[in-house]
Scaffold this motif. Structure first.
Motif, mmCIF file in Angstrom:
data_model
loop_
_atom_site.group_PDB
_atom_site.id
_atom_site.type_symbol
_atom_site.label_atom_id
_atom_site.label_comp_id
_atom_site.label_asym_id
_atom_site.label_seq_id
_atom_site.Cartn_x
_atom_site.Cartn_y
_atom_site.Cartn_z
ATOM 1 N N GLN A 55 -14.112 -18.404 3.312
ATOM 2 C CA GLN A 55 -13.111 -19.361 3.784
ATOM 3 C C GLN A 55 -12.368 -20.025 2.632
ATOM 4 O O GLN A 55 -12.957 -20.337 1.604
ATOM 5 N N ASP A 56 -11.048 -20.239 2.839
ATOM 6 C CA ASP A 56 -10.176 -20.919 1.880
ATOM 7 C C ASP A 56 -9.869 -20.112 0.623
ATOM 8 O O ASP A 56 -9.257 -20.630 -0.302
ATOM 9 N N GLN A 57 -10.301 -18.854 0.578
ATOM 10 C CA GLN A 57 -9.938 -18.042 -0.587
ATOM 11 C C GLN A 57 -8.733 -17.174 -0.249
ATOM 12 O O GLN A 57 -8.457 -16.893 0.910
ATOM 13 N N VAL A 58 -8.021 -16.757 -1.301
ATOM 14 C CA VAL A 58 -6.893 -15.841 -1.132
ATOM 15 C C VAL A 58 -7.259 -14.553 -1.842
ATOM 16 O O VAL A 58 -7.709 -14.580 -2.985
ATOM 17 N N ALA A 59 -7.086 -13.432 -1.151
ATOM 18 C CA ALA A 59 -7.460 -12.161 -1.777
ATOM 19 C C ALA A 59 -6.394 -11.120 -1.502
ATOM 20 O O ALA A 59 -5.645 -11.214 -0.528
ATOM 21 N N ILE A 60 -6.339 -10.124 -2.394
ATOM 22 C CA ILE A 60 -5.497 -8.955 -2.114
ATOM 23 C C ILE A 60 -6.462 -7.862 -1.666
ATOM 24 O O ILE A 60 -7.466 -7.608 -2.341
ATOM 25 N N MET A 61 -6.193 -7.304 -0.504
ATOM 26 C CA MET A 61 -7.114 -6.297 0.018
ATOM 27 C C MET A 61 -6.359 -5.104 0.582
ATOM 28 O O MET A 61 -5.184 -5.201 0.913
ATOM 29 N N ARG A 62 -7.088 -3.989 0.643
ATOM 30 C CA ARG A 62 -6.502 -2.794 1.264
ATOM 31 C C ARG A 62 -7.015 -2.719 2.696
ATOM 32 O O ARG A 62 -8.214 -2.829 2.927
ATOM 33 N N ILE A 63 -6.076 -2.579 3.620
ATOM 34 C CA ILE A 63 -6.432 -2.640 5.040
ATOM 35 C C ILE A 63 -6.038 -1.330 5.714
ATOM 36 O O ILE A 63 -4.980 -0.765 5.426
ATOM 37 N N GLU A 64 -6.901 -0.869 6.608
ATOM 38 C CA GLU A 64 -6.589 0.368 7.344
ATOM 39 C C GLU A 64 -6.501 0.059 8.834
ATOM 40 O O GLU A 64 -7.357 -0.636 9.386
ATOM 41 N N CYS A 65 -5.449 0.567 9.478
ATOM 42 C CA CYS A 65 -5.283 0.345 10.929
ATOM 43 C C CYS A 65 -5.884 1.514 11.693
ATOM 44 O O CYS A 65 -5.939 2.640 11.187
ATOM 45 N N SER A 66 -6.236 1.247 12.948
ATOM 46 C CA SER A 66 -6.823 2.328 13.748
ATOM 47 C C SER A 66 -5.757 3.350 14.152
ATOM 48 O O SER A 66 -6.053 4.496 14.412
ATOM 49 N N GLY A 67 -4.499 2.925 14.205
ATOM 50 C CA GLY A 67 -3.427 3.875 14.533
ATOM 51 C C GLY A 67 -2.229 3.620 13.645
ATOM 52 O O GLY A 67 -2.223 2.682 12.854
ATOM 53 N N MET A 68 -1.182 4.435 13.817
ATOM 54 C CA MET A 68 0.044 4.224 13.039
ATOM 55 C C MET A 68 0.763 2.976 13.546
ATOM 56 O O MET A 68 0.886 2.789 14.747
ATOM 57 N N ILE A 69 1.237 2.128 12.645
ATOM 58 C CA ILE A 69 2.033 0.983 13.094
ATOM 59 C C ILE A 69 3.306 0.879 12.263
ATOM 60 O O ILE A 69 3.406 1.476 11.190
ATOM 61 N N CYS A 70 4.255 0.106 12.777
ATOM 62 C CA CYS A 70 5.503 -0.134 12.050
ATOM 63 C C CYS A 70 5.326 -1.414 11.256
ATOM 64 O O CYS A 70 4.918 -2.434 11.812
ATOM 65 N N LEU A 71 5.623 -1.355 9.965
ATOM 66 C CA LEU A 71 5.548 -2.571 9.154
ATOM 67 C C LEU A 71 6.416 -2.394 7.933
ATOM 68 O O LEU A 71 6.898 -1.300 7.649
ATOM 69 N N GLU A 72 6.642 -3.482 7.227
ATOM 70 C CA GLU A 72 7.563 -3.434 6.093
ATOM 71 C C GLU A 72 7.029 -4.407 5.058
ATOM 72 O O GLU A 72 6.282 -5.321 5.391
ATOM 73 N N GLN A 73 7.388 -4.215 3.793
ATOM 74 C CA GLN A 73 6.975 -5.168 2.763
ATOM 75 C C GLN A 73 7.514 -6.552 3.097
ATOM 76 O O GLN A 73 8.682 -6.684 3.469
ATOM 77 N N PHE A 74 6.699 -7.570 2.890
ATOM 78 C CA PHE A 74 7.119 -8.941 3.183
ATOM 79 C C PHE A 74 8.366 -9.325 2.388
ATOM 80 O O PHE A 74 9.270 -9.971 2.878
ATOM 81 N N LYS A 75 8.400 -8.874 1.118
ATOM 82 C CA LYS A 75 9.541 -9.209 0.242
ATOM 83 C C LYS A 75 10.851 -8.697 0.817
ATOM 84 O O LYS A 75 11.875 -9.349 0.733
ATOM 85 N N LEU A 76 10.805 -7.484 1.398
ATOM 86 C CA LEU A 76 12.040 -6.857 1.870
ATOM 87 C C LEU A 76 12.436 -7.353 3.250
ATOM 88 O O LEU A 76 13.602 -7.479 3.570
ATOM 89 N N PHE A 77 11.425 -7.577 4.105
ATOM 90 C CA PHE A 77 11.726 -7.920 5.488
ATOM 91 C C PHE A 77 10.604 -8.798 6.033
ATOM 92 O O PHE A 77 9.674 -8.298 6.648
ATOM 93 N N PRO A 78 10.701 -10.123 5.788
ATOM 94 C CA PRO A 78 9.585 -11.002 6.129
ATOM 95 C C PRO A 78 9.098 -10.875 7.576
ATOM 96 O O PRO A 78 7.909 -10.885 7.832
#
Length: 481
Positions: free
Chosen positions: A434-457
């Motif tokens: 709790q209360d920590q910030v981490a960079i992690m690699r995440i895997e989804c169960s299926g394909m999803i649509c997403l975009e880099q936060f910097k490019l398209f928040p």
């Protein structure tokens, strides 16, 4: 090998400890309505009468603890702006009186199905709209009950402006705000969904236990303000407090009279949101619309908010992540049929070329020439907000990103990020808490649509939920194709 990320991606200071607001939007290029099309064809094309709404579209989500009065305020606004006629409201009032639920009748304008009316609880996100001379507002009435938070997230994902309704009635404010109440979680989810401005309506000021008492109003305000600041709302720019009464309508359209409330001389709610500065929309980007809902009506109809670009009747689009080619058959902007839609509008699109069962909420309709990114694995910066135990590789939760909900698993923890300095740890952490910030690699169960936060928040921020609680929020740093 740990993925390298740019230190500038991390948060600068404690105020933004939750998630950075959208000041990293892409620069909007100048855009003029109705671009000139090159003259190619010799054949005369019959001119289609262009009709699209001229007013600026603003989506307002009403959030807050169950029974704070969200649906009643929504219904009252529709009544004050003439979107519900008197006869209908009188009918609701009669029906509500028969069920000895007199005070509920206004909420029935938004809670339209029987289950919601019988229990007095909103389940789905209710939709309605009202207009002022300058703007067209879509009301999204989110459910307050904690079992329906996933629906509420879908509503908040479409909003530009959030209205947090808190009840000033003795005991009710405390129930909503203390641990286990929904006031905190809703405010945080609205911030994560990218809502730019938060209006806090202190409702039920006319209750006998309150009687427009300034002390009670200030008590509610002072208790909730530190929490909203911690979320990253700036009290000078993004926050406004107002007293009101949803049931009597005081403080919604007209300023409250001095005899009732001499201490508040600020604007009423509707004029205030009408005066808010315009939002900068991405008019010239490729068309993107996450699908929030779908149904069958002599064809497949999908609903959602246009995030960028424009679409016209007859245009060919892609439904991602399945790459299905579709054509636009009909367009509706808040129940009016139009020939083109643009960013910020809440629309229904009737599609040709796809069956209703092949579409799910969370799919995205986009430009065929410039489709949105899809992926199963991505790196993200995640803030753990509330979680009793530790999180390590292998942990799974449900991720809500724009309108999609998908089961995800943490594949690997890459590094910890210092909240104050933004520095990244040299070694890989074995767990985060709790209360920590981490960079992690995440895997989804299926394909999803997403975009880099910097490019398209809008397409790059998400929440993680587990056991009916929001445990973390994050932003996508990079998609691993």
């Amino acid at each position: 090998m740990a993925a390298k990320t740019d230190p500038a991606d991390s948060w600068d200071n404690e105020d933004d400890a939750i998630i950075t607001p959208d000041d990293e939007e892409i620069d909007d290029a100048e855009f003029t309505e109705g671009e000139a099309t090159p003259k190619v064809s010799k054949k005369k094309i019959p001119k289609v009468e262009e009709n699209r709404s001229k007013r600026e579209h603003v989506n307002v989500v009403f959030i807050g603890h169950v029974d704070a009065g969200k649906s009643t305020i929504g219904g009252q606004i529709m009544s004050l702006t003439g979107m519900v006629d008197k006869r209908t409201l009188e009918k609701y009032e009669r029906e509500a009186r028969e069920k000895s639920r007199e005070s509920w009748y206004l909420s029935w304008a938004l809670d339209t199905n029987q289950e919601e009316r019988d229990k007095g609880k909103t389940v789905e996100v209710g939709r309605a709209f009202f207009e002022t001379d300058r703007k067209h507002f879509t009301i999204l009435d989110a459910p307050g009950h904690k079992s329906f938070v996933p629906n509420m997230i879908g509503g908040a994902a479409q909003a530009d402006l959030a209205v947090l309704v808190i009840s000033a009635r003795k005991g009710e404010f405390e129930t909503g705000f203390d641990r286990g109440g929904q006031t905190r979680e809703h405010a945080m989810l609205a911030k994560t969904a990218g809502v730019k401005h938060l209006v806090v309506l202190v409702n039920k000021m006319d209750d006998p236990t309150v009687n427009w008492d300034q002390e009670r109003y200030n008590e509610c305000k002072d208790k909730i303000l530190p929490y909203l600041k911690k979320l990253g709302f700036n009290p000078a720019k993004d926050l406004t407090f107002m007293p009101c009464s949803g049931l009597s309508g005081l403080g919604l359209r007209e300023q409250i009279s001095e005899t009732i409330c001499p201490w508040y001389r600020g604007p009423a709610f509707i004029p205030f949101i009408d005066e808010l500065p315009s939002l900068n929309r991405k008019l010239d980007g490729p068309f993107i619309m996450p699908i929030v809902d779908k149904y069958k009506d002599m064809g497949t109809v999908v609903m959602g908010k246009v995030e960028s670009g424009t679409a016209r009747k007859g245009q060919n689009l892609l439904v991602m992540p399945n790459r299905t080619q579709v054509a636009v058959d009909q367009l509706f902007s808040d129940d009016y049929e139009v020939t083109s839609v643009g960013p910020g509008e809440n629309v229904k699109i009737k599609l040709k070329g796809i069956e209703e069962e092949d579409v799910s909420p969370g799919f995205v309709i986009c430009d065929a020439a410039n489709p949105i990114k899809t992926g199963k694995i991505f790196d993200a910066q995640v803030v753990i907000l509330e979680h009793k135990s530790i999180i390590c590789a292998g942990y799974s939760a449900v991720m809500h990103i724009h309108c999609a909900a998908e089961e995800v698993t943490v594949k690997a923890l890459i590094c910890l990020v210092d909240k104050k300095t933004g520095e990244k740890s040299k070694t890989r952490p074995r767990f985060v808490k709790q209360d920590q910030v981490a960079i992690m690699r995440i895997e989804c169960s299926g394909m999803i649509c997403l975009e880099q936060f910097k490019l398209f928040p809008q397409m790059g921020r998400f929440t993680l939920r587990d056991e009916n609680k929001t445990i973390a929020i994050g932003k996508v740093l990079k998609v691993i194709e």
